[in-house]
Enzyme design. Structure first.
Site, PDB file in Angstrom:
ATOM      1  N   HIS A  14      29.604  40.850  50.685  1.00 34.82           N
ATOM      2  CA  HIS A  14      29.325  39.599  49.972  1.00 34.82           C
ATOM      3  C   HIS A  14      27.990  39.005  50.419  1.00 34.82           C
ATOM      4  O   HIS A  14      27.191  38.550  49.604  1.00 34.82           O
ATOM      5  CB  HIS A  14      30.411  38.560  50.264  1.00 34.82           C
ATOM      6  N   ARG A  66      29.801  47.444  43.681  1.00 39.80           N
ATOM      7  CA  ARG A  66      29.833  48.427  44.755  1.00 39.80           C
ATOM      8  C   ARG A  66      29.692  49.822  44.182  1.00 39.80           C
ATOM      9  O   ARG A  66      28.714  50.511  44.390  1.00 39.80           O
ATOM     10  CB  ARG A  66      31.145  48.326  45.538  1.00 39.80           C
ATOM     11  N   LYS A  88      47.487  34.226  43.162  1.00 36.38           N
ATOM     12  CA  LYS A  88      47.239  35.161  44.270  1.00 36.38           C
ATOM     13  C   LYS A  88      47.761  34.583  45.571  1.00 36.38           C
ATOM     14  O   LYS A  88      47.797  33.367  45.740  1.00 36.38           O
ATOM     15  CB  LYS A  88      45.732  35.410  44.403  1.00 36.38           C
ATOM     16  N   SER A 123      37.299  42.933  50.917  1.00 31.11           N
ATOM     17  CA  SER A 123      38.113  41.986  51.687  1.00 31.11           C
ATOM     18  C   SER A 123      39.497  42.598  51.941  1.00 31.11           C
ATOM     19  O   SER A 123      40.078  42.429  53.008  1.00 31.11           O
ATOM     20  CB  SER A 123      38.274  40.677  50.918  1.00 31.11           C
TER      21      SER A 123
HETATM   22  P1  ADP Z   1      37.218  38.828  43.256  1.00 26.62           P
HETATM   23  O1  ADP Z   1      38.582  38.619  43.839  1.00 26.62           O
HETATM   24  O2  ADP Z   1      36.839  37.840  42.223  1.00 26.62           O
HETATM   25  O3  ADP Z   1      36.882  40.249  42.895  1.00 26.62           O
HETATM   26  P2  ADP Z   1      35.805  39.134  45.731  1.00 26.62           P
HETATM   27  O4  ADP Z   1      35.752  38.077  46.763  1.00 26.62           O
HETATM   28  O5  ADP Z   1      36.592  40.344  46.044  1.00 26.62           O
HETATM   29  O6  ADP Z   1      36.260  38.423  44.423  1.00 26.62           O
HETATM   30  O7  ADP Z   1      34.345  39.562  45.327  1.00 26.62           O
HETATM   31  C1  ADP Z   1      33.416  38.663  44.784  1.00 26.62           C
HETATM   32  C2  ADP Z   1      32.256  39.444  44.239  1.00 26.62           C
HETATM   33  O8  ADP Z   1      31.610  40.162  45.282  1.00 26.62           O
HETATM   34  C3  ADP Z   1      32.610  40.498  43.199  1.00 26.62           C
HETATM   35  O9  ADP Z   1      31.562  40.570  42.261  1.00 26.62           O
HETATM   36  C4  ADP Z   1      32.696  41.765  43.976  1.00 26.62           C
HETATM   37  O10 ADP Z   1      32.433  42.897  43.161  1.00 26.62           O
HETATM   38  C5  ADP Z   1      31.590  41.540  44.975  1.00 26.62           C
HETATM   39  N1  ADP Z   1      31.777  42.306  46.202  1.00 26.62           N
HETATM   40  C6  ADP Z   1      32.845  42.343  47.016  1.00 26.62           C
HETATM   41  N2  ADP Z   1      32.639  43.164  48.065  1.00 26.62           N
HETATM   42  C7  ADP Z   1      31.397  43.660  47.890  1.00 26.62           C
HETATM   43  C8  ADP Z   1      30.589  44.608  48.601  1.00 26.62           C
HETATM   44  N3  ADP Z   1      31.033  45.210  49.690  1.00 26.62           N
HETATM   45  N4  ADP Z   1      29.376  44.866  48.117  1.00 26.62           N
HETATM   46  C9  ADP Z   1      28.939  44.265  46.988  1.00 26.62           C
HETATM   47  N5  ADP Z   1      29.629  43.412  46.262  1.00 26.62           N
HETATM   48  C10 ADP Z   1      30.848  43.102  46.703  1.00 26.62           C
END
Ligand code: ADP
Length: 163
Positions: free
Chosen positions: A17, A93, A41, A131
């Site tokens: 992130h 990703r 969630k 996450s």
């Molecule tokens: P959501 O539950 O809405 O998917 P996340 O917190 O998992 O939210 O992710 C928020 C954003 O960050 C999304 O666009 C996700 O694709 C991106 N993201 C999460 N992890 C990574 C990573 N390791 N590299 C790049 N982008 C990421």
């Protein structure tokens, strides 16, 4: 002034992130990291805990532009409309993220035609971090120090003591 909202669950924030945030800050004049309050969630961390962890993580880096932390409930497009913001920042990703992201971006475009979703690709180094996997590894006592900032490692350890 070009402002982008970077929405997500951030449960918890990872180096993936933060990598997207750093890239976004090079493009936009201001970025708002917005934690989605999703009652459907079951997050590990409360919204307040997630916001605190993000704020602390942000304070450790110089972004060159203002980076704010906020939360929202309901439709993202309504949040954007309230703030008069027209750009959503999301991270990609791998190809596996694409289908899901395309669907959300298309829905958001249908709901708000004046909003664009911008996708940035993470450094390959961070592309495997999610996450979900961080929580899974931490739950079983695995080492997540290369995946999240140290205060998040501590927070994960504290949670593990409870569950
Ligand atoms: P959501 O539950 O809405 O998917 P996340 O917190 O998992 O939210 O992710 C928020 C954003 O960050 C999304 O666009 C996700 O694709 C991106 N993201 C999460 N992890 C990574 C990573 N390791 N590299 C790049 N982008 C990421």
């Amino acid at each position: 002034m070009k402002v982008a909202v970077y929405p997500g669950s951030f449960d918890p924030i990872t180096y993936g992130h933060l990598d997207i945030l750093k890239r976004g800050a090079k493009i936009f004049d201001k970025v708002i990291v917005a934690v989605l309050i999703n009652s459907a969630k079951q997050p590990l961390f409360s919204v307040e805990e997630r916001k605190q962890m993000i704020t602390e993580a942000i304070s450790q880096t110089e972004y060159g532009v203002p980076v704010e932390v906020d939360s929202f409930e309901g439709l993202l497009v309504d949040y954007l409309r309230d703030k008069d913001i027209h750009v959503i920042l999301r991270g990609l990703r791998a190809i596996s993220d694409f289908e899901y992201e395309l669907q959300i971006a298309s829905i958001n475009r249908k709901l708000a035609n004046d909003v664009e979703t911008i996708f940035l690709m993470t450094n390959n180094m961070h592309s495997f971090i999610s996450s979900g996997s961080v929580k899974e590894i931490a739950k079983y006592g695995g080492d997540v120090t290369d995946l999240v900032p140290s205060h998040v490692v501590t927070a994960l350890r504290e949670k593990a003591d409870y569950v």
